[in-house]
Design a protein around this motif. Structure first.
Motif, PDB file in Angstrom:
ATOM      1  N   SER A  21      13.183  -8.498   8.657  1.00 35.58           N
ATOM      2  CA  SER A  21      13.327  -7.254   9.156  1.00 35.58           C
ATOM      3  C   SER A  21      14.182  -6.293   7.891  1.00 35.58           C
ATOM      4  N   ASN A  74       1.344  -5.583   6.724  1.00 39.22           N
ATOM      5  CA  ASN A  74       0.588  -4.196   6.587  1.00 39.22           C
ATOM      6  C   ASN A  74       1.330  -3.898   5.120  1.00 39.22           C
ATOM      7  N   ASN A  75       2.565  -3.117   5.291  1.00 33.80           N
ATOM      8  CA  ASN A  75       2.847  -2.851   3.622  1.00 33.80           C
ATOM      9  C   ASN A  75       3.828  -4.117   3.233  1.00 33.80           C
ATOM     10  N   HIS A  95      -4.449  -8.854   3.337  1.00 40.33           N
ATOM     11  CA  HIS A  95      -5.066  -8.139   4.357  1.00 40.33           C
ATOM     12  C   HIS A  95      -6.324  -8.816   4.823  1.00 40.33           C
ATOM     13  N   GLN A 149       1.178  -0.725  -0.497  1.00 37.18           N
ATOM     14  CA  GLN A 149       1.807   0.269   0.145  1.00 37.18           C
ATOM     15  C   GLN A 149       0.735   1.377   0.315  1.00 37.18           C
ATOM     16  N   GLY A 150       0.482   1.414   1.724  1.00 31.43           N
ATOM     17  CA  GLY A 150      -0.562   2.591   2.091  1.00 31.43           C
ATOM     18  C   GLY A 150      -1.707   2.154   1.550  1.00 31.43           C
ATOM     19  N   ASP A 151      -2.429   3.012   1.060  1.00 31.17           N
ATOM     20  CA  ASP A 151      -3.814   3.060   0.336  1.00 31.17           C
ATOM     21  C   ASP A 151      -3.586   2.196  -1.076  1.00 31.17           C
ATOM     22  N   ASP A 183      -5.703  -2.813   4.988  1.00 37.34           N
ATOM     23  CA  ASP A 183      -5.699  -2.525   6.483  1.00 37.34           C
ATOM     24  C   ASP A 183      -4.530  -3.291   7.036  1.00 37.34           C
ATOM     25  N   HIS A 184      -4.567  -4.579   7.416  1.00 37.41           N
ATOM     26  CA  HIS A 184      -3.497  -5.683   7.723  1.00 37.41           C
ATOM     27  C   HIS A 184      -4.012  -6.790   7.907  1.00 37.41           C
ATOM     28  N   VAL A 207       8.682  -7.941   3.226  1.00 32.99           N
ATOM     29  CA  VAL A 207       7.824  -6.904   3.925  1.00 32.99           C
ATOM     30  C   VAL A 207       8.432  -5.586   3.718  1.00 32.99           C
ATOM     31  N   PRO A 209       8.901  -1.401   4.537  1.00 35.26           N
ATOM     32  CA  PRO A 209       8.654  -0.391   5.783  1.00 35.26           C
ATOM     33  C   PRO A 209       7.559   0.436   5.813  1.00 35.26           C
ATOM     34  N   ASP A 210       6.966   0.650   7.128  1.00 37.40           N
ATOM     35  CA  ASP A 210       5.809   1.343   7.418  1.00 37.40           C
ATOM     36  C   ASP A 210       6.054   2.818   6.827  1.00 37.40           C
TER      37      ASP A 210
END
Length: 210
Positions: A21, A74-75, A95, A149-151, A183-184, A207, A209-210
């Motif tokens: 986290s 994800n990110n 992903h 990170q994102g796209d 995506d993930h 990991v 943060p989103d």
């Protein structure tokens, strides 16, 4: 004794959850075996020798399926310490998801290749935004650092940025992107062919943060 053991297990679980986290780097390869990884097709293509993953043999993929982020990123960032031998070809999938055979249909492949005949070299977001230059030599350890990170997918070789791919700005990637997209999902290492020998000494993630 049982109370002490239970307390130690609690501390270990707490540390793991806190690390995940808080964005700390977490090693996915324990240096001893392939616990936490699920191998497709040809399991003999992935062996642990002298604390290093040796990839050599027919096509296959090692998918991370361990506890970190429930192997669903994800990110995130991943740094692999890699050494290719002459003529070798491999890849680090992001992903993606476990697939019993064939080339993974989900996610992007980040190329690992200094001298294989394929012109797409290390750092390529394979077939979407490719790298032609070679930044390291076969037979020497280097770091391949992938940031999602994102796209945006950024690839660094030994700390140098060699590729920045923005899926949202790719004119060929509008509408339904299919399954090859940001995506993930999990990470996978590739065994490409019997003539390719590659070593992975470390595969660690952080990991974001989103």
């Amino acid at each position: 004794m049982r109370t002490l053991l239970a307390f130690c297990c609690f501390l270990a679980l707490t540390f793991s959850a806190t690390a995940q986290s808080s964005g700390d780097w977490i090693e996915l390869f324990n240096g001893k075996n392939l616990d936490g990884w699920k191998i497709s097709e040809k399991s003999q293509s992935f062996q642990v020798e002298d604390g290093v993953i040796k990839v050599a043999g027919p096509r296959g993929h090692a998918f991370y399926n361990g506890d970190v982020a429930n192997h669903d990123f994800n990110n995130f960032e991943v740094i692999a310490e890699v050494k290719t031998m002459p003529g070798a070809n491999s890849g680090i999938f992001i992903h993606t998801e476990y697939q019993e055979d064939g080339w993974p249909n989900v996610g992007y492949e980040i190329q690992v290749n200094q001298s294989h005949s394929d012109w797409r070299k290390t750092g390529s977001v394979y077939s979407f935004q490719d790298v032609k230059d070679v930044y390291v030599k076969d037979g020497e350890w280097y770091t391949e650092h992938i940031i999602v990170q994102g796209d945006v997918v950024t690839v660094k070789i030994n700390g140098e940025t060699v590729n920045v791919y923005d899926q949202s700005k790719d004119e060929n990637r509008k509408g339904d992107l299919g399954t090859k997209k940001v995506d993930h999902g999990t990470i996978a290492l590739q065994a490409h062919d019997p003539k390719s020998v590659i070593y992975y000494k470390s595969v660690k993630v952080r990991v974001l943060p989103d």
